[in-house]
Structure formats: structure tokens, C-alpha cells
Write an enzyme that holds these catalytic residues in place. Structure first.
Site, PDB file in Angstrom:
ATOM      1  N   ASP A 229       1.206  -0.925   0.198  1.00  0.00           N
ATOM      2  CA  ASP A 229       0.599   0.099  -0.295  1.00  0.00           C
ATOM      3  C   ASP A 229       0.523   1.649   0.048  1.00  0.00           C
ATOM      4  O   ASP A 229       1.301   1.642   1.037  1.00  0.00           O
ATOM      5  CB  ASP A 229      -0.851  -0.338   1.117  1.00  0.00           C
ATOM      6  CG  ASP A 229      -2.282   0.912   1.740  1.00  0.00           C
ATOM      7  OD1 ASP A 229      -1.565   1.955   0.296  1.00  0.00           O
ATOM      8  OD2 ASP A 229      -3.505   0.793   1.804  1.00  0.00           O
ATOM      9  N   HIS A 317      -8.781  -3.408  -8.126  1.00  0.00           N
ATOM     10  CA  HIS A 317      -8.398  -2.431  -7.138  1.00  0.00           C
ATOM     11  C   HIS A 317      -7.220  -1.958  -7.735  1.00  0.00           C
ATOM     12  O   HIS A 317      -7.178  -0.682  -8.329  1.00  0.00           O
ATOM     13  CB  HIS A 317      -7.785  -2.343  -6.281  1.00  0.00           C
ATOM     14  CG  HIS A 317      -7.733  -1.334  -4.767  1.00  0.00           C
ATOM     15  ND1 HIS A 317      -9.109  -1.373  -4.505  1.00  0.00           N
ATOM     16  CD2 HIS A 317      -6.852  -0.872  -4.728  1.00  0.00           C
ATOM     17  CE1 HIS A 317      -8.832   0.113  -3.727  1.00  0.00           C
ATOM     18  NE2 HIS A 317      -7.711   0.338  -3.587  1.00  0.00           N
TER      19      HIS A 317
END
Length: 402
Positions: A229, A317
Site C-alpha cells: 500500500d 483495485h
């Protein structure tokens, strides 16, 4: 859950879309989660090294509080965080402006003292430097109500499909983020901050703690799904364009978008590794995009398989959050995990950008068709104008008053 980002047959099968919270992990899920919970990283330090700058300061050196920009955005990301929001007492515009000045003055003194080489509070002494970094921001409703000099782009977020926001844990007139090397420092400083703000007349609205697990410096953080992330964070040049304000009074400010995202960790871990990778658009094992071979390869969102399907699925995503859909615009992400009990854990999404409209565009795409939607719920939200830093003789917010 914007972190970067086909065709319809690439979507997850129906069983993955059962209502949130009804899943139970398979026996293998625990091993998957354990492997993926290495959640930490010093993304800012990695970015600095890539730009040729010196590495992070020695662990015996305090991060300076004073400077053109607040250290809570510019210094290396620390292992633990505490976010606190406060509300001003409602009165006249003049009265609230005076109250805000007092609050910002109190916060400047409190945070500068706590971050110094020799903090005044005895609980912060004797254990080395606190490694404290912080930021202070102003909510958009407050800025409009008090007619403050903030970027024209500052605005509250619209409602998104699937939002289940708790207003008691969202928004706020003043937002403070504390980050440090340990929970002890955060506990003490959060108390000092709350006391200073209450004394100045404001009241606590909500607070939230978060963490990163130990990870070698220079590597990208992972969230509780085990996914990296922050891989696509901007370097210095791109940050000047997309993160920091335009020239003038807002040049050294930015906008924070905060989302408290509850994650169905067990349900996601119960999927096969292939399905997890296709939902995210990256391989869990090495963080590489499905179209590449290494983590920092640029995801090729247009690459196709021989049968015409996208290599990175249409609902992945990574594909939906791709900067290619926003003329290359990138957010600076410094997110944390949280764990408020077995049924409430997930991601504290913290992203910095010049224009919160960028987040709106990304989130609208994600809310419409992100393959991760069955496994996430946005439960709290806030936007804040992160003020330029304070000089040695000044206070945070000196430029707010026009």
C-alpha cells in the site's frame, strides 16, 4: 480504498459477494494472513533515497517541529499513529476565529515542546528522543464558516455508494495527527494535546489509533489484506505538482483525506491466492502488478490476454485507481492499520493531495465496481487542510486570517 488500479467475466464469482461479516476463514486463511500482516514501511525514506537525498535521521535525532511544511507529512512515516479531532465552541464568527487562534497557538507550543530534544513532560524524558511528528489541519466546514484563507479546492467529500459513515467518528473543526516510534509517546502527547485544546475552549470529537508492523526500511507497507500500500506514491517533483499547494499562501500546505475502512480480513484470506491477486491487480507475494514482474513496474492497464480479456481485470483495485485515468495525478499515501477488536479492524487511509476532487474521482470508480467492495466498508471520513508549517517565532495557521 484507493491505493493506485477487463472485462466483466473477470469479476469475482458470486460467492465472494455475500454480505459483509458473514464469511469465515478457511483453515489456510490464518497462514495467509500471518504472511501478509507485515504492515510497515518507511515510504517517505524510500522516496527520498530514490531522489538522491540523505536517508532518515539517526534514531537519536528528533524530527524538527518548525519548518516550512509540517513534519507529519514530510518526515519518514513512523510505526504508530493517533488521530484526534476537536470541535470549536459555537458562537459568532469573530468569537470562533479568536477561539481557533487560541487553539492553534496552544497546539503549536505543545507539539513543538513534545517533539524537541528535551521535552518538558517527565514522562517523555529518559528514553531517548520521542521521534514525534505531527500535523494539524482545519476542516472545510470550519474554513467556510470562519471565512479562512484556504485553497479554493477544499471541500467536504460527497456521499459514495456503500458508505456507512458514523458521524460521531467523522469530520471535525480541527484535526491532529500524531505519529511516533511507540505507543507510550503517543499516549502522553495525545493527553497533552487534548488538555491544551480543552483549555483553549475546544472539545474532543473523536480519536483513532493505528499501527505499522516492523518492516525493513525502504520497503512498501502492507495492509491487513497482505497487499502493498503505497507503491505508486509520487516522488519529489510529482509531489510538488499533485500534493503541495500552488504558489502563494497555500504553497506549503496540502489536503488530507482520511477514511476509516473496515476490512473483512478473514473473508478475503479465505479466497485462493489467484483470486486475491486478481481482485487487487497485484501479486501478493512480491507486490508486482499482474502486467509486470517487479513491484515498481508501472501497471499496464491496457494489456490484454490472447482471449481479449485484460491482464489486470476490469474490476481490479489497482486498475480502477490508476493515475492514468486522472492525467497522471497521484496522492501521497501514508496509511496505517487499525485493530479495534476481532470484528473491527482495517485500514486508516490517509492520503495527501492538492485537490480532494482527485480522491472523489478515484473513489467514484472504486465504489461502482471495485472487486474489493464485498470485503470493505468505509465507516468514517474526514477532510482537512493541512496548514503550512510554523516558524520558530510563529504559530500554525498564521496565514489563515487573510
Amino acid at each position: 480504498m484507493p491505493t493506485e488500479q477487463g472485462n466483466e467475466r473477470d469479476s469475482l464469482p458470486a460467492e465472494a459477494t455475500r454480505s459483509f461479516g458473514r464469511r469465515r476463514a478457511l483453515l489456510a486463511g490464518g497462514a495467509v494472513l500471518a504472511a501478509g500482516v507485515g504492515v510497515a514501511a518507511d515510504e517517505a525514506a524510500r522516496r527520498d533515497r530514490a531522489d538522491g537525498a540523505a536517508g532518515a535521521p539517526s534514531v537519536t535525532t528528533a524530527f524538527p517541529f518548525h519548518g516550512a511544511r509540517q513534519a507529519g507529512v514530510t518526515a519518514p512515516q513512523q510505526p504508530a499513529t493517533q488521530l484526534l479531532a476537536f470541535d470549536l465552541p459555537r458562537s459568532s464568527v469573530a468569537g470562533e476565529r479568536t477561539a481557533l487562534r487560541t487553539v492553534l497557538g496552544s497546539l503549536t507550543g505543545t507539539l513543538a515542546g513534545a517533539a524537541s530534544e528535551q521535552p518538558r513532560d517527565p514522562r517523555l524524558q529518559g528514553g531517548g528522543t520521542t521521534r514525534l511528528i505531527s500535523l494539524v489541519g482545519i476542516g472545510p466546514a470550519t474554513a467556510a464558516r470562519l471565512r479562512l484563507d484556504v485553497p479554493a479546492s477544499l471541500a467536504a467529500l460527497p456521499a459514495f455508494p456503500g458508505d456507512r459513515l458514523d458521524p460521531r467518528r467523522s469530520d471535525g473543526d480541527v484535526l491532529v495527527q500524531l505519529c511516533a516510534a511507540d505507543r507510550w509517546t503517543l499516549t502522553v502527547v495525545a493527553e497533552l494535546v487534548a488538555t491544551a485544546v480543552r483549555t483553549a475552549g475546544a472539545q474532543p470529537r473523536w480519536n483513532q489509533s493505528g499501527f505499522l508492523a516492523p518492516t525493513p526500511p525502504g520497503t512498501t507497507p502492507r495492509n491487513l489484506f497482505g497487499s502493498v500500500d503505497g507503491t505508486a506514491n509520487p516522488g519529489r517533483e510529482a509531489a510538488e505538482r499533485w500534493v503541495w499547494g500552488e504558489s502563494g499562501a497555500h504553497r506549503d500546505g496540502t489536503v488530507l483525506v482520511y477514511r476509516r475502512i473496515r476490512m473483512d480480513v478473514e473473508g478475503f484470506a479465505a479466497l485462493s491466492e489467484e483470486r486475491r491477486d486478481r481482485a487487487v491487480g497485484r501479486r501478493t507475494r512480491d507486490g508486482a502488478p499482474l502486467s509486470g514482474t517487479a513491484e515498481h513496474d508501472e501497471p499496464d492497464i491496457y494489456a490484454k490476454n490472447p482471449d481479449g480479456s485484460y491482464v489486470i481485470p476490469a474490476t481490479a483495485h489497482v486498475r480502477l485507481a490508476s493515475p492514468r485515468f486522472d492525467r497522471g495525478a497521484r496522492m501521497l499515501r501514508r496509511s496505517y492499520s487499525y485493530d479495534d477488536g476481532p470484528d473491527d479492524r482495517g485500514l486508516l487511509f490517509c492520503a495527501f493531495m492538492r485537490d480532494p476532487g482527485q480522491f472523489v474521482r478515484v473513489q467514484e470508480r472504486l465504489a461502482a465496481r471495485d472487486a474489493l467492495n464485498p470485503f470493505v466498508q468505509h465507516r468514517a471520513s474526514a477532510v482537512a487542510y493541512v496548514l503550512p508549517g510554523a516558524t520558530e517565532s510563529g504559530t500554525l495557521g498564521d496565514r489563515l486570517w487573510g
